[in-house]
Design an enzyme around this catalytic site. Structure first.
Site, PDB file in Angstrom:
ATOM      1  N   ARG A  77       0.839  -1.190   0.000  1.00 61.14           N
ATOM      2  CA  ARG A  77       0.000   0.000   0.000  1.00 61.14           C
ATOM      3  C   ARG A  77       0.879   1.247   0.000  1.00 61.14           C
ATOM      4  O   ARG A  77       1.907   1.300   0.691  1.00 61.14           O
ATOM      5  CB  ARG A  77      -0.897   0.025   1.237  1.00 61.14           C
ATOM      6  CG  ARG A  77      -2.113  -0.889   1.137  1.00 61.14           C
ATOM      7  CD  ARG A  77      -3.122  -0.407   0.093  1.00 61.14           C
ATOM      8  NE  ARG A  77      -4.273  -1.280  -0.048  1.00 61.14           N
ATOM      9  CZ  ARG A  77      -4.377  -2.299  -0.902  1.00 61.14           C
ATOM     10  NH1 ARG A  77      -3.380  -2.603  -1.718  1.00 61.14           N
ATOM     11  NH2 ARG A  77      -5.483  -3.016  -0.963  1.00 61.14           N
TER      12      ARG A  77
ATOM     13  N   GLU B 283      -4.047   7.275  -5.371  1.00 60.73           N
ATOM     14  CA  GLU B 283      -4.371   6.522  -6.594  1.00 60.73           C
ATOM     15  C   GLU B 283      -5.740   6.952  -7.096  1.00 60.73           C
ATOM     16  O   GLU B 283      -6.640   7.193  -6.279  1.00 60.73           O
ATOM     17  CB  GLU B 283      -4.381   5.019  -6.297  1.00 60.73           C
ATOM     18  CG  GLU B 283      -3.020   4.516  -5.870  1.00 60.73           C
ATOM     19  CD  GLU B 283      -2.995   3.001  -5.602  1.00 60.73           C
ATOM     20  OE1 GLU B 283      -3.988   2.316  -5.892  1.00 60.73           O
ATOM     21  OE2 GLU B 283      -1.969   2.521  -5.112  1.00 60.73           O
TER      22      GLU B 283
ATOM     23  N   HIS C 262      -1.011  -0.021 -10.096  1.00 59.18           N
ATOM     24  CA  HIS C 262      -1.668  -0.953  -9.168  1.00 59.18           C
ATOM     25  C   HIS C 262      -2.270  -2.158  -9.917  1.00 59.18           C
ATOM     26  O   HIS C 262      -3.480  -2.376  -9.885  1.00 59.18           O
ATOM     27  CB  HIS C 262      -2.751  -0.238  -8.355  1.00 59.18           C
ATOM     28  CG  HIS C 262      -3.090  -0.957  -7.076  1.00 59.18           C
ATOM     29  ND1 HIS C 262      -3.522  -0.330  -5.946  1.00 59.18           N
ATOM     30  CD2 HIS C 262      -3.071  -2.285  -6.759  1.00 59.18           C
ATOM     31  CE1 HIS C 262      -3.755  -1.208  -4.981  1.00 59.18           C
ATOM     32  NE2 HIS C 262      -3.487  -2.416  -5.466  1.00 59.18           N
TER      33      HIS C 262
HETATM   34  C1  DGY Z   1      -5.519  -6.089  -3.047  1.00 58.46           C
HETATM   35  O1  DGY Z   1      -6.243  -7.053  -3.291  1.00 58.46           O
HETATM   36  O2  DGY Z   1      -5.549  -5.496  -1.981  1.00 58.46           O
HETATM   37  C2  DGY Z   1      -4.588  -5.675  -4.100  1.00 58.46           C
HETATM   38  O3  DGY Z   1      -3.924  -4.498  -3.793  1.00 58.46           O
HETATM   39  C3  DGY Z   1      -5.321  -5.559  -5.406  1.00 58.46           C
HETATM   40  O4  DGY Z   1      -4.390  -5.638  -6.423  1.00 58.46           O
END
Ligand code: DGY
Length: 320
Positions: free
Chosen positions: A231, A260, A278
């Site tokens: 993250r 994002e 992402h």
């Molecule tokens: C999640 O599932 O949290 C991922 O970041 C998606 O790609």
């Protein structure tokens, strides 16, 4: 008997919409905003299938809500503790994406070190034939020592893949893992001092927020490389940009950002970064599996069974 009403607020993967429509009564709104729902709708909603931030007042404003099925393993966009206190189950989509995310992590690591996207752009621009070979990359995976920040399911898949590359593997988690032979560090700083490549795959929580800061980045050294597939909130982006600008950190590979889908413009102008929007889990195969798990959680719940993947904060809630 009428089917349970499932609300889908905001954008969601189309496969999920089809699955929800097949088993439930689907209600869609553009965002998680109570003003978009009339009183009858609010009372009718028993489940949510979402992939976006759900504010607490939105959750609390749906009196019949029993379950939130989130699309994604990371569920930092939902206050699961708050939901649990209101007797609302929250589920996420772990496991089914672990291998895909780990594959992408290795790709991003190699892109960052060996500049593969830039080498391809060189070829596509006609520079190979007109100007000559792409430069020898100053960075390589050879002889690196990699520290994995977060050795959960995805972290372990990343480590397994790295074994095949013959690099040193260290890890930091809150508690040491039983039966894991990689070198453990009690603190992130200890690990950053011992490695030259840091891969972050921890979730976004208050405890991890901006935990990768100036000190951690400096500890990686001027040959240091930072890869983030967890993250964006985990990183102090000011510190990261500064370290990349003054080359106290050699390079970074980023799939996730604090803001994002509109990351800081500084990242776009830096030469020593490899950027992805992402996409770590973003294949049809894996997104279908995530969507299926998301909806299967709802199917189980409304079929009177335990959900498949409740998050720890709400795992205590009994099935209805
Ligand atoms: C999640 O599932 O949290 C991922 O970041 C998606 O790609």
């Amino acid at each position: 008997m009428s089917k349970p009403v499932i609300l889908v607020p905001g954008a969601i993967y189309e496969h999920v919409v089809k699955r929800v429509e097949a088993d439930f009564e689907l209600l869609r709104v553009d965002s998680a905003d109570l003003s978009l729902l009339d009183e009858t709708q609010k009372v009718s909603i028993r489940g949510i299938a979402s992939a976006i931030h759900l504010p607490n007042d939105f959750i609390a404003g749906l009196p019949s809500l029993e379950i939130i099925a989130h699309f994604g393993v990371g569920y930092d966009v939902i206050d699961a503790k708050f939901a649990g206190e209101h007797n609302i189950m929250v589920c996420n989509t772990p496991d089914v994406l672990s291998e895909e995310v780990a594959d992408t992590t290795i790709g991003l690591l190699l892109n960052t070190l060996r500049e593969l996207p830039k080498a391809e752009a060189h070829l596509r621009r006609g520079d190979w034939v007109n100007k000559g070979n792409y430069r020898l990359t100053p960075l390589t995976l050879r002889n690196r020592i990699v520290g994995i920040y977060g050795l959960g399911r995805i972290g372990q898949e990343i480590a397994t893949r790295l074994e095949g590359f013959g690099v040193g593997i260290h890890y930091h988690t809150r508690t040491k893992k039983n039966g894991v032979s990689y070198q453990y560090h009690e603190t992130l700083l200890d690990m950053a001092n011992a490695v030259d490549t840091l891969i972050s795959i921890v979730p976004g929580t208050p405890a991890t927020t901006k935990s990768i800061d100036t000190e951690i980045l400096a500890a990686l050294g001027s040959n240091g490389v930072f890869i983030n597939v967890g993250r964006g909130s985990v990183v102090d982006e000011d510190a990261l940009i500064k370290a990349l600008e003054n080359k106290s950190l050699a390079a970074a590979g980023l799939d996730v950002f604090e803001n994002e889908p509109d990351p800081r413009k500084d990242f776009l102008s830096l030469e020593n970064v490899s950027l992805l929007p992402h996409v770590a889990s973003a294949s049809v195969h894996t997104r279908n599996a995530m969507g299926d798990l998301q909806v299967d959680n709802l199917v189980n719940w409304f079929g009177g069974k335990s959900p498949i993947s409740p998050v720890p904060e709400t795992a205590h809630i009994l099935t209805k």
